[in-house]
Motif scaffolding. Structure first.
Motif, mmCIF file in Angstrom:
data_model
loop_
_atom_site.group_PDB
_atom_site.id
_atom_site.type_symbol
_atom_site.label_atom_id
_atom_site.label_comp_id
_atom_site.label_asym_id
_atom_site.label_seq_id
_atom_site.Cartn_x
_atom_site.Cartn_y
_atom_site.Cartn_z
ATOM 1 N N ILE A 11 0.667 -1.078 0.073
ATOM 2 C CA ILE A 11 -0.011 -0.091 0.154
ATOM 3 C C ILE A 11 0.798 1.209 0.005
ATOM 4 C CG2 ILE A 11 -1.608 1.309 1.486
ATOM 5 C CD1 ILE A 11 -2.909 -1.262 2.153
ATOM 6 N N TYR A 12 1.888 1.225 0.908
ATOM 7 C CA TYR A 12 2.937 2.481 1.078
ATOM 8 C C TYR A 12 3.442 2.687 -0.446
ATOM 9 C CZ TYR A 12 3.170 3.795 5.721
ATOM 10 O OH TYR A 12 2.954 4.033 7.309
ATOM 11 N N ILE A 61 -5.408 7.252 -6.136
ATOM 12 C CA ILE A 61 -4.467 6.668 -5.327
ATOM 13 C C ILE A 61 -5.096 5.252 -4.842
ATOM 14 C CG2 ILE A 61 -3.427 6.559 -2.996
ATOM 15 C CD1 ILE A 61 -2.737 9.448 -3.731
ATOM 16 N N GLN A 62 -6.657 5.621 -4.374
ATOM 17 C CA GLN A 62 -7.402 4.323 -4.090
ATOM 18 C C GLN A 62 -7.356 3.178 -5.161
ATOM 19 O OE1 GLN A 62 -11.626 4.938 -3.999
ATOM 20 N NE2 GLN A 62 -11.671 4.219 -1.836
ATOM 21 N N GLN A 63 -7.379 3.547 -6.300
ATOM 22 C CA GLN A 63 -7.539 2.609 -7.218
ATOM 23 C C GLN A 63 -6.004 1.874 -7.391
ATOM 24 O OE1 GLN A 63 -10.105 1.119 -9.000
ATOM 25 N NE2 GLN A 63 -11.233 2.346 -7.515
ATOM 26 N N LYS A 64 -5.104 2.682 -7.177
ATOM 27 C CA LYS A 64 -3.812 1.842 -7.391
ATOM 28 C C LYS A 64 -3.532 1.068 -6.116
ATOM 29 C CE LYS A 64 -1.268 5.766 -9.250
ATOM 30 N NZ LYS A 64 -0.084 6.635 -9.152
ATOM 31 N N VAL A 65 -4.098 1.266 -5.042
ATOM 32 C CA VAL A 65 -3.916 0.490 -3.666
ATOM 33 C C VAL A 65 -4.767 -0.834 -3.902
ATOM 34 C CG1 VAL A 65 -4.708 0.364 -1.367
ATOM 35 C CG2 VAL A 65 -3.849 2.330 -2.278
ATOM 36 N N GLY A 74 -5.308 -10.707 -3.099
ATOM 37 C CA GLY A 74 -6.310 -10.464 -2.458
ATOM 38 C C GLY A 74 -7.489 -9.906 -3.076
ATOM 39 N N GLU A 75 -8.505 -9.707 -2.288
ATOM 40 C CA GLU A 75 -9.808 -9.270 -2.887
ATOM 41 C C GLU A 75 -10.156 -7.837 -2.085
ATOM 42 O OE1 GLU A 75 -13.065 -12.303 -2.537
ATOM 43 O OE2 GLU A 75 -11.555 -13.686 -3.065
ATOM 44 N N VAL A 76 -10.675 -7.142 -2.726
ATOM 45 C CA VAL A 76 -11.393 -6.008 -2.252
ATOM 46 C C VAL A 76 -12.841 -5.823 -2.328
ATOM 47 C CG1 VAL A 76 -11.211 -3.287 -2.460
ATOM 48 C CG2 VAL A 76 -9.182 -4.621 -3.001
#
Length: 80
Positions: A11-12, A61-65, A74-76
């Motif tokens: 994430i970072y 940024i949210q989409q990149k994460v 993983g799943e979002v």
């Protein structure tokens, strides 16, 4: 099987100049989650010292994460 710290580090990496904190907010296993799965919730703090971030920047940024998490296997949940 993803490690909490490994996810946090990814994430970072998505926006190292603007993500100033990533904190595991919630960890859940149990009802409504498949037996072999865990639900992790992270709080991500964004900040620029030079300017106010736009809604569009935050969304990007949210989409990149989300993409980084998916690329790790993983799943979002609830993400568009």
């Amino acid at each position: 099987n993803l490690e909490v710290e490994k996810i946090k580090n990814q994430i970072y990496k998505t926006s190292p100049n603007l993500i100033i904190q990533v904190k595991l907010f919630d960890f859940y296993q149990g009802k409504n989650i498949p037996t072999n799965k865990k639900s992790l919730t992270y709080q991500v703090t964004l900040q620029s010292d030079q300017r106010t971030l736009t809604d569009q920047e935050v969304k990007e940024i949210q989409q990149k994460v989300f993409t980084a998490i998916k690329n790790m296997g993983g799943e979002v949940r609830g993400a568009s």
